[in-house]
Design a protein around this motif. Structure first.
Motif, short mmCIF file in Angstrom:
data_model
loop_
_atom_site.label_atom_id
_atom_site.label_comp_id
_atom_site.label_asym_id
_atom_site.label_seq_id
_atom_site.Cartn_x
_atom_site.Cartn_y
_atom_site.Cartn_z
N LEU A 70 0.84 -1.19 0.00
CA LEU A 70 0.00 0.00 0.00
C LEU A 70 0.88 1.25 0.00
CD1 LEU A 70 -1.90 -2.29 1.12
CD2 LEU A 70 -3.12 -0.48 2.33
N ARG A 71 0.46 2.26 -0.76
CA ARG A 71 1.26 3.49 -0.88
C ARG A 71 1.45 4.14 0.49
NH1 ARG A 71 -2.06 3.67 -5.31
NH2 ARG A 71 -3.58 4.97 -4.22
N LEU A 72 0.36 4.20 1.27
CA LEU A 72 0.44 4.83 2.58
C LEU A 72 1.45 4.11 3.47
CD1 LEU A 72 -0.56 6.81 4.76
CD2 LEU A 72 -2.35 5.13 5.31
N VAL A 73 1.44 2.78 3.44
CA VAL A 73 2.37 2.01 4.26
C VAL A 73 3.80 2.31 3.88
CG1 VAL A 73 3.18 -0.34 4.75
CG2 VAL A 73 0.73 0.17 4.78
N GLY A 74 4.07 2.44 2.58
CA GLY A 74 5.42 2.79 2.13
C GLY A 74 5.85 4.15 2.66
N LYS A 75 4.93 5.12 2.64
CA LYS A 75 5.25 6.47 3.14
C LYS A 75 5.53 6.45 4.64
CE LYS A 75 1.58 8.60 1.62
NZ LYS A 75 0.59 9.68 1.32
N ILE A 76 4.71 5.70 5.38
CA ILE A 76 4.89 5.67 6.83
C ILE A 76 6.19 4.96 7.21
CG2 ILE A 76 3.96 4.66 8.96
CD1 ILE A 76 1.19 5.34 7.92
N LYS A 77 6.55 3.94 6.48
CA LYS A 77 7.83 3.27 6.73
C LYS A 77 8.99 4.24 6.59
CE LYS A 77 6.80 -1.54 5.47
NZ LYS A 77 7.09 -2.62 4.49
N GLN A 78 8.92 5.08 5.56
CA GLN A 78 9.97 6.08 5.35
C GLN A 78 10.01 7.09 6.50
OE1 GLN A 78 9.24 7.69 1.36
NE2 GLN A 78 11.04 6.59 0.64
N GLN A 79 8.84 7.54 6.93
CA GLN A 79 8.77 8.49 8.03
C GLN A 79 9.33 7.90 9.32
OE1 GLN A 79 4.64 9.59 8.26
NE2 GLN A 79 4.62 10.58 6.25
N LEU A 80 8.97 6.66 9.60
CA LEU A 80 9.42 6.02 10.83
C LEU A 80 10.93 5.78 10.82
CD1 LEU A 80 6.58 3.38 11.39
CD2 LEU A 80 6.95 5.50 12.66
N SER A 81 11.48 5.55 9.63
CA SER A 81 12.92 5.29 9.55
C SER A 81 13.76 6.51 9.91
CB SER A 81 13.29 4.81 8.14
OG SER A 81 13.12 5.85 7.19
N THR A 82 13.15 7.71 9.83
CA THR A 82 13.88 8.94 10.16
C THR A 82 13.34 9.62 11.42
OG1 THR A 82 12.42 10.21 8.69
CG2 THR A 82 14.45 9.36 7.73
N ASP A 83 12.47 8.94 12.16
CA ASP A 83 11.87 9.52 13.36
C ASP A 83 12.87 9.44 14.52
OD1 ASP A 83 10.40 10.21 15.59
OD2 ASP A 83 8.62 9.06 15.01
#
Length: 398
Positions: A70-83
């Motif tokens: 899912l596109r949203l899941v991909g975006k959230i994974k990126q956000q969490l990786s830099t949190d």
């Protein structure tokens, strides 16, 4: 740890250089029985035919035939990786608290009486199978940790062959039959009949939500049987998977929900769950659980995720409708209305073992052994071939 049949004083060197001349420990290891699904996957991997079709996969496949993220899941994974607020530390043995809270709410509903009365335990598990295994272990020692489960476990039919093995691994041997995965979900009126039967026969319900949200497109609607049982005051277990509905197949995000009769037994049951978890996997991984929690805790994310899930559900229903129409035009024997009466990723075709074998051997179309197939694996490139193959399986002399 001493080897079987050896003593601490034995000395010497064998001809192959093994100090002590001991026999290899694993010499007499027997091959485990191969499950029908493993045999099917091996046959598909060996098949060199260009037109082979795999309808036995567990993932959701896109129109291009690839597991879909899912596109949203991909975006959230990126956000969490830099949190910077997320630290690399072990979670509790029972998992992330916020994840278990959200997972419990989407199964029971936010305003469930069981939640309000604080008689619910949620445990994060490394996948759906682990949730079933933990539930089986809890059942085995539910009333007396020193005693073994003495009653049968009833599974519906057809069934995923792994479920029987999970209960047997937990020490529960008497297991007659199951109902996963088929897509043939019961109606609310049918569930009402089932719950009356459960109450009358004093059975314990263990409910499975392996593809929650992918039947109706709504997590709480798909969990209606769980909510109904809980509203009747039943004790229950429910194994949930978030891998399908979030496309988190590699992260293995599962959850076991325990609804209890009284709040007074919550701490003892929690302690038993903690003890069992520490001996099985110690702690679950947190990556996928953080993704799920982020989506379920943010209304904007939730709306976006629901939109993507709705697209998946609508595509699966469209495939079912087109396949049913193809079968009608081919004049395939039988009624095929059940294709569209069912929902979700999986479809119970009603084909018997010989017909499934015909499809794999003669047409290179691979279904699950019980005749179930993954609807999302059907696309515009293979739909006609699949319909023709099913037609031949029913009309050819086997």
């Amino acid at each position: 740890m001493s080897r079987p049949g050896s003593s601490p004083d034995e000395k010497g060197v064998s001809q192959n250089g093994d100090p002590g001349g001991h026999r290899p420990v694993f010499t007499n290891t027997l091959n485990a029985a191969v499950s029908p699904e493993t045999r099917l996957l091996s046959a598909f991997a060996r098949d060199t035919q260009a037109r082979k079709v795999d309808l036995a996969g567990r993932e959701y496949y896109s129109e291009e035939g690839r597991p879909f993220e899912l596109r949203l899941v991909g975006k959230i994974k990126q956000q969490l990786s830099t949190d910077p607020t997320l630290h690399p530390e072990y979670p509790s043995s029972l998992g992330l608290r916020e994840f278990t809270r959200k997972a419990t709410e989407v199964a029971l509903g936010k305003h469930s009486r069981a939640i309000v009365e604080n008689r619910v335990l949620g445990v994060q598990t490394p996948g759906f199978t682990a949730a079933v295994r933990l539930g089986a272990e809890l059942l085995r020692c539910w009333y007396d940790p020193s005693a073994c489960w003495c009653g049968p476990v009833y599974l519906s039919s057809p069934c995923d062959d792994s479920l029987t093995g999970i209960f047997q691994a937990a020490g529960i041997q008497e297991i007659p039959s199951a109902h996963y995965p088929t897509g043939a979900d019961l109606s609310q009126s049918q569930w009402a009949v089932i719950t009356r039967l459960i109450t009358r026969r004093r059975l314990f319900p263990f409910l499975l939500l392996p593809t929650q949200a992918l039947c109706c497109g709504d997590m709480e609607r798909d969990a209606w049987p769980v909510q109904h049982c809980a509203s009747l005051g039943m004790e229950l277990l429910c194994a949930q998977s978030f891998s399908h509905c979030f496309g988190l197949y590699g992260e293995a995000v599962g959850h076991l929900l325990c609804v209890l009769k009284q709040n007074s037994v919550l701490l003892p049951v929690r302690s038993q769950a903690d003890k069992i978890v520490r001996s099985l996997w110690a702690r679950p991984s947190v990556g996928g659980a953080h993704v799920v929690t982020t989506v379920l805790s943010n209304s904007a994310h939730l709306v976006e995720w629901q939109g993507e899930v709705k697209h998946i559900v609508e595509r699966c229903m469209l495939i079912r409708a087109i396949l049913r129409e193809k079968m009608r035009l081919l004049g395939t024997p039988g009624r095929w209305d059940h294709l569209t009466q069912q929902g979700g990723l999986f479809c119970c075709t009603g084909l018997n073992g010989e017909q499934v074998e015909f499809l794999s051997n003669r047409r290179r179309v691979y279904l699950l052994p019980g005749g179930c197939l993954n609807v999302s694996a059907i696309n515009c490139r293979n739909l006609d071939y699949i319909a023709e193959s099913i037609h031949l399986a029913l009309t050819s002399s086997l």
